[in-house]
Design a protein around this motif. Structure first.
Motif, mmCIF file in Angstrom:
data_model
loop_
_atom_site.group_PDB
_atom_site.id
_atom_site.type_symbol
_atom_site.label_atom_id
_atom_site.label_comp_id
_atom_site.label_asym_id
_atom_site.label_seq_id
_atom_site.Cartn_x
_atom_site.Cartn_y
_atom_site.Cartn_z
ATOM 1 N N MET A 1 14.081 160.993 -18.721
ATOM 2 C CA MET A 1 13.785 159.959 -17.714
ATOM 3 C C MET A 1 13.285 160.624 -16.429
ATOM 4 N N SER A 2 12.197 160.133 -15.851
ATOM 5 C CA SER A 2 11.755 160.727 -14.589
ATOM 6 C C SER A 2 11.773 159.664 -13.485
ATOM 7 N N TYR A 3 11.958 160.127 -12.277
ATOM 8 C CA TYR A 3 12.111 159.243 -11.121
ATOM 9 C C TYR A 3 11.138 159.692 -10.038
ATOM 10 N N GLU A 4 10.784 158.746 -9.158
ATOM 11 C CA GLU A 4 9.809 159.073 -8.118
ATOM 12 C C GLU A 4 10.411 159.897 -6.978
ATOM 13 N N ASN A 5 11.677 159.598 -6.654
ATOM 14 C CA ASN A 5 12.259 160.180 -5.431
ATOM 15 C C ASN A 5 13.340 161.217 -5.668
ATOM 16 N N VAL A 6 13.667 161.459 -6.912
ATOM 17 C CA VAL A 6 14.574 162.565 -7.232
ATOM 18 C C VAL A 6 14.006 163.312 -8.429
ATOM 19 N N LEU A 7 14.240 164.627 -8.438
ATOM 20 C CA LEU A 7 13.837 165.430 -9.597
ATOM 21 C C LEU A 7 15.102 165.734 -10.383
ATOM 22 N N THR A 8 15.006 165.653 -11.689
ATOM 23 C CA THR A 8 16.199 165.943 -12.482
ATOM 24 C C THR A 8 15.892 167.038 -13.504
ATOM 25 N N GLU A 9 16.892 167.836 -13.775
ATOM 26 C CA GLU A 9 16.784 168.793 -14.886
ATOM 27 C C GLU A 9 18.177 169.024 -15.438
ATOM 28 N N THR A 10 18.237 169.502 -16.663
ATOM 29 C CA THR A 10 19.527 169.873 -17.227
ATOM 30 C C THR A 10 19.483 171.353 -17.586
ATOM 31 N N ILE A 11 20.590 172.010 -17.267
ATOM 32 C CA ILE A 11 20.724 173.430 -17.605
ATOM 33 C C ILE A 11 22.008 173.518 -18.423
ATOM 34 N N GLY A 12 21.863 173.637 -19.732
ATOM 35 C CA GLY A 12 23.038 173.545 -20.591
ATOM 36 C C GLY A 12 23.703 172.192 -20.392
ATOM 37 N N LYS A 13 24.979 172.215 -20.049
ATOM 38 C CA LYS A 13 25.713 170.956 -19.871
ATOM 39 C C LYS A 13 25.750 170.494 -18.418
ATOM 40 N N VAL A 14 24.941 171.153 -17.585
ATOM 41 C CA VAL A 14 24.919 170.799 -16.155
ATOM 42 C C VAL A 14 23.637 170.020 -15.853
ATOM 43 N N ALA A 15 23.806 168.907 -15.148
ATOM 44 C CA ALA A 15 22.632 168.150 -14.690
ATOM 45 C C ALA A 15 22.425 168.437 -13.208
ATOM 46 N N VAL A 16 21.170 168.637 -12.832
ATOM 47 C CA VAL A 16 20.847 168.857 -11.419
ATOM 48 C C VAL A 16 19.957 167.709 -10.962
ATOM 49 N N ILE A 17 20.374 167.057 -9.885
ATOM 50 C CA ILE A 17 19.565 165.982 -9.289
ATOM 51 C C ILE A 17 19.137 166.470 -7.901
ATOM 52 N N ARG A 18 17.836 166.582 -7.721
ATOM 53 C CA ARG A 18 17.321 167.094 -6.436
ATOM 54 C C ARG A 18 16.657 165.951 -5.670
ATOM 55 N N LEU A 19 17.170 165.648 -4.478
ATOM 56 C CA LEU A 19 16.558 164.627 -3.628
ATOM 57 C C LEU A 19 15.168 165.126 -3.268
ATOM 58 N N ASN A 20 14.177 164.239 -3.328
ATOM 59 C CA ASN A 20 12.806 164.742 -3.234
ATOM 60 C C ASN A 20 11.882 163.862 -2.397
ATOM 61 N N ARG A 21 12.153 163.876 -1.084
ATOM 62 C CA ARG A 21 11.188 163.286 -0.129
ATOM 63 C C ARG A 21 10.952 164.354 0.938
ATOM 64 N N PRO A 22 10.330 165.465 0.548
ATOM 65 C CA PRO A 22 10.278 166.628 1.436
ATOM 66 C C PRO A 22 9.640 166.356 2.790
ATOM 67 N N LYS A 23 8.619 165.486 2.828
ATOM 68 C CA LYS A 23 7.929 165.269 4.114
ATOM 69 C C LYS A 23 8.834 164.596 5.137
#
Ligand code: HXC
Length: 258
Positions: A1-23
């Motif tokens: 699933m992809s989102y406009e304002n957060v980036l997501t990835e999984t590393i093994g059993k860990v999910a990382v959600i990165r807030l993504n409105r850099p400007k």
């Protein structure tokens, strides 16, 4: 699933959600909070995930709620629109442990969001604050409630009344963050902590989270009773049998989340 304002990835059993409105230094608007909530709930429901990290950029975890949006609101807009309650508290429904990995600014709603996570690992460039008073408003997502519980009345009053920022070292001394790490090691450290958690029994990790959070919602006597009931219930799990057997057999445990 992809989102406009957060980036997501999984590393093994860990999910990382990165807030993504850099400007906008990850200023928190409706669209971002909805994406964040949806990503959190999706990972919470994913049985391959054992721990979630919420993070931002090197410059900002989040510089607060979006002031350009709030500047247009009047009382009826925020009341009828259920500003905050509508989509800011989704994170509280997450049963899995959530770590905030904070670099740069965590201000206003950004600091409040970090405090809604289960613990905060801060980069040495992190800056925390509740500057709302400078905008003519009080904090609205727990700043006056979670901050005094995390630090002290004196420090919370100081931050909320002056609007000043505190750096990572001061935040660690005050008890707001669990550890401070070099900025370039933030994600490595957060990931290492998350991996340790994913290796535990996940139902037991959820119970630990639930029970610690209960400490902020109830009396000591009621909290102790609640903890005791959870403690007893662990003895109905296979993971308790495995954990104790592994200790006695001098081997690492292999939890089945049962
Ligand atoms: C909207 C924001 C923003 C915010 C920064 N920006 N914070 N936009 N809402 N909260 C935007 C700026 O307008 C600017 O856009 C760009 O991000 C870069 O910011 P600068 O100010 O140019 O960067 P810098 O000089 O490095 O200063 C960083 C800063 C400052 C100290 C963090 O931006 C700042 O004070 N921001 C506001 C912090 C704040 O008051 N937060 C509390 C908000 S109230 P342009 O387009 O000019 O490049 C709140 C209430 C929560 O959070 C209630 C619960 C929901």
């Amino acid at each position: 699933m992809s989102y406009e304002n957060v980036l997501t990835e999984t590393i093994g059993k860990v999910a990382v959600i990165r807030l993504n409105r850099p400007k906008a230094l990850n200023a928190l608007n409706d669209a971002l909070m909805i994406d964040l909530g949806n990503a959190l709930l999706a990972f919470d429901a994913d049985e391959n995930i054992g721990c979630i990290i919420v993070t931002g950029s090197e410059k900002a975890f989040a510089a607060g709620a979006d002031i350009t949006v709030m500047a247009r609101y009047n009382y009826m807009d925020v009341l009828k629109g259920e500003f905050i309650t509508r989509n800011w508290e989704t994170i509280r429904r997450v049963r899995k442990p959530v770590i905030a990995a904070v670099a740069g600014y965590a201000l206003g709603g950004g600091c409040e969001l970090a405090m809604m996570c289960d613990f905060i690992i801060a980069a040495d460039n992190a800056k925390f604050g509740q500057p709302e008073i400078k905008l003519g408003i009080v904090p609205g997502a727990g700043g006056t409630q979670r901050l005094p519980r995390a630090v002290s009345k004196a420090k919370a009053m100081d931050l909320c009344l002056t609007g000043r920022m505190m750096d990572a070292q001061e935040a660690e001394r005050a008890g707001l963050v669990s550890r401070v790490v070099p900025a370039d090691k933030l994600m490595d450290e957060a990931l290492a902590a998350a991996i340790v958690i994913t290796e535990m029994s996940q139902p037991v990790a959820a119970m630990v989270k639930d029970s610690v959070n209960r400490a902020y919602e109830t009396t000591l006597a009621e909290g102790i009773k609640y903890e005791r009931a959870l403690f007893y219930s662990c003895f109905a799990t296979e993971d308790q049998t495995e954990g104790m057997a592994a200790f006695l057999e001098k081997r690492p445990p292999s939890f089945k989340n049962q």
